[in-house]
Design an enzyme around this catalytic site. Structure first.
Site, PDB file in Angstrom:
ATOM      1  CG  LEU A 194      25.323 -20.227 -55.853  1.00 54.20           C
ATOM      2  CD1 LEU A 194      25.663 -20.409 -54.383  1.00 54.20           C
ATOM      3  CD2 LEU A 194      23.820 -20.005 -56.040  1.00 54.20           C
ATOM      4  CE  LYS A 276      24.663 -14.561 -50.140  1.00 55.56           C
ATOM      5  NZ  LYS A 276      24.892 -13.353 -49.365  1.00 55.56           N
ATOM      6  N   GLY A 298      31.376 -16.096 -55.408  1.00 57.91           N
ATOM      7  CA  GLY A 298      32.240 -14.905 -55.483  1.00 57.91           C
ATOM      8  C   GLY A 298      32.625 -14.375 -54.117  1.00 57.91           C
ATOM      9  CD  GLN A 307      31.328 -12.257 -48.982  1.00 53.92           C
ATOM     10  OE1 GLN A 307      32.421 -11.829 -49.286  1.00 53.92           O
ATOM     11  NE2 GLN A 307      30.289 -12.208 -49.801  1.00 53.92           N
ATOM     12  CB  CYS A 461      18.921   5.176 -64.758  1.00 60.03           C
ATOM     13  SG  CYS A 461      18.701   3.481 -65.327  1.00 60.03           S
TER      14      CYS A 461
HETATM   15  P1  ATP Z   1      28.571 -10.429 -55.612  1.00 55.61           P
HETATM   16  O1  ATP Z   1      29.345  -9.212 -56.023  1.00 55.61           O
HETATM   17  O2  ATP Z   1      28.901 -11.641 -56.430  1.00 55.61           O
HETATM   18  O3  ATP Z   1      27.109 -10.159 -55.514  1.00 55.61           O
HETATM   19  P2  ATP Z   1      28.881  -9.815 -52.835  1.00 55.61           P
HETATM   20  O4  ATP Z   1      30.199  -9.306 -52.430  1.00 55.61           O
HETATM   21  O5  ATP Z   1      27.785  -8.841 -53.082  1.00 55.61           O
HETATM   22  O6  ATP Z   1      29.060 -10.758 -54.124  1.00 55.61           O
HETATM   23  P3  ATP Z   1      27.091 -11.486 -51.366  1.00 55.61           P
HETATM   24  O7  ATP Z   1      25.944 -10.735 -51.933  1.00 55.61           O
HETATM   25  O8  ATP Z   1      27.134 -11.791 -49.916  1.00 55.61           O
HETATM   26  O9  ATP Z   1      28.475 -10.825 -51.698  1.00 55.61           O
HETATM   27  O10 ATP Z   1      27.199 -12.848 -52.152  1.00 55.61           O
HETATM   28  C1  ATP Z   1      28.259 -13.745 -51.982  1.00 55.61           C
HETATM   29  C2  ATP Z   1      28.160 -14.790 -53.077  1.00 55.61           C
HETATM   30  O11 ATP Z   1      26.941 -15.527 -52.940  1.00 55.61           O
HETATM   31  C3  ATP Z   1      28.087 -14.191 -54.467  1.00 55.61           C
HETATM   32  O12 ATP Z   1      29.363 -13.924 -54.982  1.00 55.61           O
HETATM   33  C4  ATP Z   1      27.382 -15.277 -55.229  1.00 55.61           C
HETATM   34  O13 ATP Z   1      28.273 -16.316 -55.588  1.00 55.61           O
HETATM   35  C5  ATP Z   1      26.391 -15.792 -54.209  1.00 55.61           C
HETATM   36  N1  ATP Z   1      25.101 -15.077 -54.337  1.00 55.61           N
HETATM   37  C6  ATP Z   1      24.703 -13.987 -53.646  1.00 55.61           C
HETATM   38  N2  ATP Z   1      23.467 -13.607 -54.021  1.00 55.61           N
HETATM   39  C7  ATP Z   1      23.070 -14.474 -54.973  1.00 55.61           C
HETATM   40  C8  ATP Z   1      21.881 -14.636 -55.768  1.00 55.61           C
HETATM   41  N3  ATP Z   1      20.851 -13.787 -55.639  1.00 55.61           N
HETATM   42  N4  ATP Z   1      21.826 -15.662 -56.646  1.00 55.61           N
HETATM   43  C9  ATP Z   1      22.874 -16.501 -56.779  1.00 55.61           C
HETATM   44  N5  ATP Z   1      24.008 -16.410 -56.065  1.00 55.61           N
HETATM   45  C10 ATP Z   1      24.118 -15.417 -55.182  1.00 55.61           C
END
Ligand code: ATP
Ligand code: MG
Length: 498
Positions: A194, A276, A298, A307, A461
């Protein structure tokens, strides 16, 4: 695969690069190692071909020798997983002791001047057919170099002179560049990742690429074309720099209908967790198609409110698939360091947080019961339709047009347009277009609704992603907005021709 040749390298003008297997490959049983090395060699062939070089790869024992046309940069070889370190051979000569000592003295005399040094020699291949003792080479070359050097220091030398002796040739070098180690890509099967475009998921993907896990990517689009282009640019770095041996696909799923469904039917405080879970279900559906054994995210404990340990537990329950969270115990600073090292940092930085679902007070400890009750109201058919309509991108063969946003782009400032520079004040002050006004991105995003209508706006930008994102939003609200293609670098070129 070419096995040990009498003389390992055929072309006398070629640059030779010696690669050492990683510890992870070394410790395997003979049969497994054989299989891993075959995969590694296949991946090296792919890397060489991708860099326009005819693959000439020779293996012997725990070494690989690569022939490159003279002066070809070889750094990319260090990005093929399964290699611990590499050395560019600096000179090659016939494998008799006198020739080696003469060549070594000439090559290294100046480099050891005033330094503590050591000579390390080893025979590679069938030792019975190499009538020189490595100890003798070490002693004789050491003695020849000593008059120029400070002293011999076998414990912690400042310069180490290496000699590798094969049946017909000897290779001399003093450099040793670290590589990424790990396992050859492909030996540990397949997963679906993801990918949000942010720092974390790209780093998570990379960590498991390094453990040999082949990956395809699933991206749930929450922010229109600019989000897609931003994520594609991050994914392209992973694909082109770190996927040697495999051609990854990115599935882009339009999540607009899914988020609309969440907004309409569920309680605001659960949106993050529910979103999520829906992303995981989307990934699970694609994992099944791709016959992938796991889903990678991630996530890291406590990084954001969605999280918390309890929320991660509730999110995990959305799928039966094995969930891998390689960053679960990492600190943000460690993740950022890795992002810089692997080349995704600058691009991830500009992929904004596109999720406008974020409520002010999200649930930090959603219960299983509450989530089940909320999710029961969601029509999963909407999710399934979105997944089935996913667009696929072949990440190692992206076309330029797929990485640009043409209808929003402009390459010249039209007369009368207002030019707005969205970078930080410091960046603006270090250089800006003479007509540019300064308004930082966040502020511009918050205040543009009060801008004068009927005027044309050009946003710029650093990389042209934030500007594209804001131009897209302004257009949706009826403004005549563009972004400057290529960011401030291109803008500067347009006013200061070389
Ligand atoms: P990241 O830096 O990877 O965006 P984050 O710390 O911002 O992580 P979240 O936005 O809550 O945390 O996302 C947690 C995880 O969920 C991400 O690491 C990714 O694996 C998955 N995820 C979040 N948003 C998306 C998206 N738009 N498409 C696919 N996967 C996503
Ligand atoms: Mg994110």
């Amino acid at each position: 695969m070419t096995m040990l040749l009498p003389s390992m390298a055929d072309d006398p003008t070629a640059t030779l690069v010696l690669l050492r297997f990683s510890g992870d490959v070394h410790i395997k049983s003979r049969a497994t190692r054989h299989q891993f090395v075959r995969r590694l060699i296949g991946n090296l062939h792919d890397a060489l071909t991708a860099h326009g070089v005819a693959p000439r790869v020779h293996t012997s024992h725990n070494r690989i020798l690569i022939e490159l046309p003279a002066d070809t940069p070889h750094g990319f070889l260090g990005r093929v997983f399964g290699i611990q370190s590499l050395s560019r051979v600096e000179t090659r000569c016939a494998s008799d002791a006198n020739t080696i000592v003469r060549a070594g003295t000439e090559l290294f005399r100046e480099r050891v001047a005033g330094k503590r040094f050591a000579v390390r020699a080893r025979r590679v291949g069938n030792r019975n057919r190499i009538p020189i003792a490595s100890g003798a080479i070490e002693r004789e070359l050491g003695a020849a170099l000593l008059p120029s050097a400070a002293k011999v220091d076998l414990g912690s030398p400042e310069v180490t002179v290496h000699v590798e002796v094969t049946e017909r040739e000897a290779y001399l070098f003093a450099n040793r560049e670290p590589a990424e180690g790990g396992l050859p890509l492909g030996v540990e099967g397949r997963a679906v990742t993801l990918l949000s475009g942010g720092f974390d998921s790209a780093v998570a993907a990379w960590q498991l690429l390094r453990r040999g896990v082949v990956q395809d990517y699933v991206f749930c689009n929450l922010g229109g074309i600019t989000h897609e282009v931003g994520v594609l640019r991050v994914a392209q770095v992973l694909a082109e720099r770190w996927h040697y041996g495999h051609q990854p696909i990115l599935y882009a799923i339009d999540f607009e209908a899914v988020t609309a469904e969440l907004r309409a039917k569920t309680a605001r405080r659960y949106w993050q967790v529910l979103l999520k879970r829906l992303m995981l279900r989307a990934a699970e559906r694609i994992a099944r198609q791709r016959r992938a054994a796991a889903i990678i995210t991630g996530e890291a404990v406590g990084q954001v409110s969605s999280q918390t340990l309890q929320n991660l537990a509730v999110i995990s329950r959305a799928t039966d698939a094995m969930l891998l969270r390689p960053l679960v115990g990492s600190n943000k600073a460690e993740i950022i360091n890795t992002a810089q090292r692997i080349g995704t940092f600058e691009l991830s930085k500009v992929v904004g947080e596109y999720c406008d679902l974020v409520p002010h007070k999200p649930a930090t400890a959603a219960s299983f019961e509450a989530i089940d009750a909320e999710e029961a109201r969601v029509d999963l058919a909407i999710l399934h339709t979105a997944v089935d309509r996913a667009r696929k991108f072949d990440l190692r063969n992206l076309e330029r047009a797929q990485l640009e946003i043409p209808e929003l782009e402009i390459e010249q400032i039209p007369p009368g347009a207002a030019l707005i520079d969205l970078r930080s004040k410091a960046e603006y002050e270090s250089w800006h277009h003479p007509d540019a006004l300064w308004l930082e991105f966040q502020q511009a995003a918050a205040t543009y609704p009060s801008f004068e209508r009927g005027r044309r706006y050009v946003l710029v930008c650093q990389y042209g992603l934030m500007s594209a994102h804001l131009a897209e939003r302004m257009r949706k609200d009826g403004f005549d907005a563009f972004h400057f293609r290529g960011g401030t670098r291109a803008l500067r070129r347009s006013v200061e021709p070389a």
